[in-house]
Design a protein around this motif. Structure first.
Motif, PDB file in Angstrom:
ATOM      1  N   LYS A  26      63.953  38.481  14.068  1.00 53.38           N
ATOM      2  CA  LYS A  26      64.779  39.488  13.415  1.00 53.38           C
ATOM      3  C   LYS A  26      66.230  39.017  13.348  1.00 53.38           C
ATOM      4  O   LYS A  26      66.721  38.356  14.265  1.00 53.38           O
ATOM      5  CB  LYS A  26      64.711  40.811  14.182  1.00 53.38           C
ATOM      6  CG  LYS A  26      63.388  41.531  14.085  1.00 53.38           C
ATOM      7  CD  LYS A  26      63.470  42.876  14.803  1.00 53.38           C
ATOM      8  CE  LYS A  26      62.177  43.643  14.692  1.00 53.38           C
ATOM      9  NZ  LYS A  26      62.260  44.953  15.402  1.00 53.38           N
ATOM     10  N   PRO A  27      66.933  39.365  12.280  1.00 48.72           N
ATOM     11  CA  PRO A  27      68.343  38.994  12.180  1.00 48.72           C
ATOM     12  C   PRO A  27      69.149  39.581  13.343  1.00 48.72           C
ATOM     13  O   PRO A  27      68.974  40.738  13.715  1.00 48.72           O
ATOM     14  CB  PRO A  27      68.778  39.611  10.842  1.00 48.72           C
ATOM     15  CG  PRO A  27      67.517  39.771  10.065  1.00 48.72           C
ATOM     16  CD  PRO A  27      66.457  40.058  11.064  1.00 48.72           C
TER      17      PRO A  27
ATOM     18  N   GLU B 182      69.354  36.826  18.400  1.00 45.26           N
ATOM     19  CA  GLU B 182      69.896  35.806  19.304  1.00 45.26           C
ATOM     20  C   GLU B 182      71.303  36.180  19.754  1.00 45.26           C
ATOM     21  O   GLU B 182      71.663  35.961  20.912  1.00 45.26           O
ATOM     22  CB  GLU B 182      69.890  34.432  18.628  1.00 45.26           C
ATOM     23  CG  GLU B 182      68.505  33.814  18.486  1.00 45.26           C
ATOM     24  CD  GLU B 182      67.824  33.599  19.834  1.00 45.26           C
ATOM     25  OE1 GLU B 182      68.526  33.395  20.848  1.00 45.26           O
ATOM     26  OE2 GLU B 182      66.584  33.647  19.881  1.00 45.26           O
ATOM     27  N   ALA B 183      72.088  36.735  18.852  1.00 48.20           N
ATOM     28  CA  ALA B 183      73.434  37.170  19.227  1.00 48.20           C
ATOM     29  C   ALA B 183      73.352  38.287  20.262  1.00 48.20           C
ATOM     30  O   ALA B 183      74.115  38.305  21.243  1.00 48.20           O
ATOM     31  CB  ALA B 183      74.206  37.643  17.990  1.00 48.20           C
ATOM     32  N   PHE B 184      72.419  39.215  20.058  1.00 48.93           N
ATOM     33  CA  PHE B 184      72.245  40.272  21.049  1.00 48.93           C
ATOM     34  C   PHE B 184      71.800  39.698  22.387  1.00 48.93           C
ATOM     35  O   PHE B 184      72.314  40.093  23.444  1.00 48.93           O
ATOM     36  CB  PHE B 184      71.220  41.303  20.574  1.00 48.93           C
ATOM     37  CG  PHE B 184      70.812  42.260  21.661  1.00 48.93           C
ATOM     38  CD1 PHE B 184      71.619  43.340  21.986  1.00 48.93           C
ATOM     39  CD2 PHE B 184      69.646  42.058  22.399  1.00 48.93           C
ATOM     40  CE1 PHE B 184      71.267  44.219  23.013  1.00 48.93           C
ATOM     41  CE2 PHE B 184      69.288  42.927  23.422  1.00 48.93           C
ATOM     42  CZ  PHE B 184      70.097  44.004  23.725  1.00 48.93           C
TER      43      PHE B 184
ATOM     44  N   VAL C  62      55.514  35.476   6.098  1.00 47.69           N
ATOM     45  CA  VAL C  62      56.341  36.380   6.901  1.00 47.69           C
ATOM     46  C   VAL C  62      56.543  37.676   6.138  1.00 47.69           C
ATOM     47  O   VAL C  62      56.950  37.661   4.973  1.00 47.69           O
ATOM     48  CB  VAL C  62      57.700  35.734   7.241  1.00 47.69           C
ATOM     49  CG1 VAL C  62      58.571  36.706   8.014  1.00 47.69           C
ATOM     50  CG2 VAL C  62      57.489  34.460   8.046  1.00 47.69           C
ATOM     51  N   ALA C  63      56.232  38.780   6.791  1.00 53.92           N
ATOM     52  CA  ALA C  63      56.474  40.102   6.216  1.00 53.92           C
ATOM     53  C   ALA C  63      57.703  40.700   6.898  1.00 53.92           C
ATOM     54  O   ALA C  63      57.771  40.750   8.125  1.00 53.92           O
ATOM     55  CB  ALA C  63      55.265  41.005   6.407  1.00 53.92           C
ATOM     56  N   PHE C  64      58.657  41.145   6.128  1.00 51.52           N
ATOM     57  CA  PHE C  64      59.877  41.752   6.654  1.00 51.52           C
ATOM     58  C   PHE C  64      59.788  43.272   6.510  1.00 51.52           C
ATOM     59  O   PHE C  64      59.411  43.787   5.449  1.00 51.52           O
ATOM     60  CB  PHE C  64      61.106  41.258   5.879  1.00 51.52           C
ATOM     61  CG  PHE C  64      61.366  39.789   6.009  1.00 51.52           C
ATOM     62  CD1 PHE C  64      62.233  39.308   6.983  1.00 51.52           C
ATOM     63  CD2 PHE C  64      60.758  38.871   5.164  1.00 51.52           C
ATOM     64  CE1 PHE C  64      62.489  37.949   7.105  1.00 51.52           C
ATOM     65  CE2 PHE C  64      61.004  37.516   5.281  1.00 51.52           C
ATOM     66  CZ  PHE C  64      61.868  37.051   6.258  1.00 51.52           C
TER      67      PHE C  64
ATOM     68  N   PHE D 132      66.018  34.958   5.281  1.00 54.17           N
ATOM     69  CA  PHE D 132      66.429  35.870   6.354  1.00 54.17           C
ATOM     70  C   PHE D 132      67.781  36.515   6.028  1.00 54.17           C
ATOM     71  O   PHE D 132      67.983  37.706   6.267  1.00 54.17           O
ATOM     72  CB  PHE D 132      66.501  35.118   7.683  1.00 54.17           C
ATOM     73  CG  PHE D 132      65.173  34.952   8.354  1.00 54.17           C
ATOM     74  CD1 PHE D 132      64.670  35.938   9.189  1.00 54.17           C
ATOM     75  CD2 PHE D 132      64.413  33.817   8.156  1.00 54.17           C
ATOM     76  CE1 PHE D 132      63.440  35.797   9.805  1.00 54.17           C
ATOM     77  CE2 PHE D 132      63.178  33.649   8.768  1.00 54.17           C
ATOM     78  CZ  PHE D 132      62.684  34.653   9.600  1.00 54.17           C
ATOM     79  N   GLU D 133      68.705  35.708   5.484  1.00 52.30           N
ATOM     80  CA  GLU D 133      70.005  36.267   5.129  1.00 52.30           C
ATOM     81  C   GLU D 133      69.865  37.280   4.002  1.00 52.30           C
ATOM     82  O   GLU D 133      70.518  38.340   4.019  1.00 52.30           O
ATOM     83  CB  GLU D 133      70.962  35.157   4.707  1.00 52.30           C
ATOM     84  CG  GLU D 133      72.358  35.680   4.383  1.00 52.30           C
ATOM     85  CD  GLU D 133      73.324  34.595   3.942  1.00 52.30           C
ATOM     86  OE1 GLU D 133      74.502  34.905   3.728  1.00 52.30           O
ATOM     87  OE2 GLU D 133      72.875  33.429   3.790  1.00 52.30           O
TER      88      GLU D 133
END
Length: 299
Positions: free
Chosen positions: A171-172, A175-177, A224-226, A280-281
């Motif tokens: 998920k976008p 990693e930052a979280f 990949v399903a978003f 993803f973006e």
């Protein structure tokens, strides 16, 4: 060797909105994979708890009772937290919170819990803060001071019953979280757990989903399903990127049979990676600019 990983965030058919998992099959599949325990965290309900306990214990599994709670302070939705019952006190506290959500926390089509209710009635409850929690929302919005205040309040209330919930499912922003949450947790001595939001046992077990993910009449990998945070379908991408197809065509057809289009890239791996990141973006911006989601969060 039996696996050390335990699924702590599983929704069942009793979630009513985002899962089709039947409890007998969940227990059977977990036992087949040597899982020692399994946690049920259907959103703001305990409808399936008795059946869950019977099915899990019948297969030699330790059932863990819990629920996901959507927090709302009366002005805006703050995010979801995951709770588990440590003991009978926790079960009673969670039951009271869910009952109060039905009585006083209905916001449109959602059942919500005011943070003050949770902080006033949490004896015997474990709490996890993940990327969809108020902590995650504050960090994602660049409101570090708000995130720190929220984390401090949770740490003081729950003490050694607080965890940060880390996910790596593509998920976008996750990693930052993970980096920020781990830093905050380390400073307070709060442990971290790895989690995966389980909503389906098998992709192919749901014909409608399997059919939707077919590419050229067959199941391809990867596809990949978003989905948005409320599991609304957003985008499907796969199985090969454009650059991967160019490279495969050049390899199979050879120089004597050019496509007449763009040639394959010199560094296929780098270009393919870039093409996946662009998808993803694209989804991130689609969701971030969604009028429906902005209204949902009061943005």
């Amino acid at each position: 060797m039996p696996p050390r990983y335990v699924h702590l965030n599983v929704h069942s058919e009793y979630a009513l909105t985002d899962s089709t998992i039947r409890l007998p099959e969940l227990a059977k599949r977990s036992a087949q994979r040597w899982q020692p325990a399994i946690a049920l965290t259907d959103p703001t309900n305990l409808f399936g708890l008795v059946k869950f306990y019977k099915e899990a214990e019948g297969k030699g599994l330790k059932p863990v009772a819990g629920a996901q709670l959507l927090l709302d302070d009366g002005e805006q939705r703050l995010g979801r937290v995951t709770t588990w019952c440590l003991d009978r006190r926790g079960y009673l506290a969670l039951s009271r919170l869910i009952t109060r959500a039905y009585a006083d926390g209905q916001r449109g089509d959602a059942l919500t819990v005011h943070p003050d209710w949770l902080f006033a009635d949490h004896e015997g409850l474990l709490l996890a803060l993940g990327p969809d929690s108020p902590l995650g929302s504050a960090l994602a919005g660049g409101r570090d001071a708000v995130a720190a205040q929220w984390f401090e309040r949770c740490a003081q209330a729950f003490d050694d019953r607080l965890y940060v919930e880390l996910q790596r499912v593509g998920k976008p922003g996750e990693e930052a979280f993970n980096r920020a949450a781990l830093a905050m947790a380390a400073a307070k001595g709060v442990p971290a757990i790895a989690s995966n939001a389980v909503r389906f046992l098998d992709r192919d077990a749901i014909p409608s989903i399997a059919a939707h993910l077919r590419v050229c009449g067959g199941q391809r990998v990867p596809v990949v399903a978003f989905f948005s945070e409320d599991f609304t379908p957003v985008h499907v991408y796969g199985d090969r990127t454009l650059s991967a197809y160019r490279t495969a065509a050049a390899h199979l057809a050879g120089a004597s049979c050019p496509t007449g289009l763009a040639p394959p890239a010199a560094d296929t791996l780098a270009v393919v990676t870039g093409e996946w990141l662009e998808q993803f973006e694209r989804v991130q911006w689609l969701l971030r600019l969604s009028g429906r989601l902005r209204q949902l969060h009061g943005d």
